[in-house]
Design an enzyme around this catalytic site. Sequence first.
Site, mmCIF file in Angstrom:
data_model
loop_
_atom_site.group_PDB
_atom_site.id
_atom_site.type_symbol
_atom_site.label_atom_id
_atom_site.label_comp_id
_atom_site.label_asym_id
_atom_site.label_seq_id
_atom_site.Cartn_x
_atom_site.Cartn_y
_atom_site.Cartn_z
ATOM 1 N N LEU A 127 9.557 -33.285 -3.883
ATOM 2 C CA LEU A 127 9.584 -33.932 -5.188
ATOM 3 C C LEU A 127 10.714 -34.946 -5.201
ATOM 4 C CD1 LEU A 127 9.214 -30.844 -7.586
ATOM 5 C CD2 LEU A 127 7.402 -32.363 -6.757
ATOM 6 N N ASP A 128 10.543 -36.025 -5.965
ATOM 7 C CA ASP A 128 11.630 -36.976 -6.153
ATOM 8 C C ASP A 128 12.850 -36.250 -6.705
ATOM 9 O OD1 ASP A 128 9.856 -38.977 -5.443
ATOM 10 O OD2 ASP A 128 9.373 -39.488 -7.526
ATOM 11 N N ARG A 129 14.012 -36.798 -6.460
ATOM 12 C CA ARG A 129 15.245 -36.172 -6.951
ATOM 13 C C ARG A 129 15.211 -35.947 -8.463
ATOM 14 N NH1 ARG A 129 20.024 -37.724 -9.178
ATOM 15 N NH2 ARG A 129 19.411 -39.919 -9.157
ATOM 16 N N THR A 131 12.595 -35.464 -10.330
ATOM 17 C CA THR A 131 11.469 -34.634 -10.739
ATOM 18 C C THR A 131 11.795 -33.163 -10.520
ATOM 19 O OG1 THR A 131 9.949 -36.390 -10.083
ATOM 20 C CG2 THR A 131 8.996 -34.215 -10.398
ATOM 21 N N ARG A 227 4.167 -41.651 -11.024
ATOM 22 C CA ARG A 227 5.014 -42.602 -11.744
ATOM 23 C C ARG A 227 4.434 -44.010 -11.685
ATOM 24 N NH1 ARG A 227 10.814 -41.484 -9.139
ATOM 25 N NH2 ARG A 227 11.417 -43.132 -10.618
#
Length: 288
Positions: A127-129, A131, A227
Amino acid sequence: MTAQVAVDAAQAGERLDRATVLLWPGIGLRGRRRLIEAGGVLVDGRTRGAAYRVRAGEILAAVPVDRPEAHFAAPHVPLLFRGAAYAAVSKPAGLHSAAIAHGGGESLEALLPELFPESPALLLSRLDRLTSGIVSVAFGETAAARYRALEDAGAVEKTYHCVVHGVVAAPFVVDFKLDTADRAKTRVRFRTQPDTLRHTFVSPLSREGSLSLVACRIAKGARHQIRAHLAAAGHPLVGDPLYGRGEEGGLFLHCAGLACPVLDVTDAPPWTVAEAAAAAGANAKSAE
């Protein structure tokens, strides 16, 4: 790791994040960007951004990155499921998924030995930082390979909850192609991606004024898929600094469900739509 290197004529004009492969040959592009953002490289003694175009003769020097006092530890990562071959944890927002050598921030991957001291654990998803939510883990390469095969077969379904700008009254699908190569921001191509495993299926859940809480279902997924897709569809996520308005209060995106033959896990978001509305409202007032 090479301590310093001179830019030659062949590299002149390249972005700094690409040219620094000479300093960090074992680190990928995203990792090099994180190190540059953390101040891990100097260009002729000065800090530069990742997009800076290097010039022939400039000296690129790797410098130690001061690691801040740890903000995340194993107790901050709740265990959602633990089986013989697989597990799932809830990653908090602000924590990187994958570890980056030589600095670049804390990561869930670095915490795996503490979370699972009895079994070598491998990340199955990232996951993105910004998220939060479910990250799956495998114990051993055989289990990891089975999960990857299920992903390729379309047998893994991931459900994200997010708060977006605009009213979403009915389900829709975003099938735009995404270009994730060599850039910090994923580019939307606005033409159909034939691979349905890369589509984003959006369903409305609730509304709060001009904001909507939606569920997004994806299969394999691509970097920043939800996103970028939602922003391209006219519904940027609240708190998104790249594709939206960057409201304070964090990114309202959470991996809330993962279903496949070897894992079936849910995890409720740590935020509410009302909190997203407050963040969006505060941003609108500050822009006046």
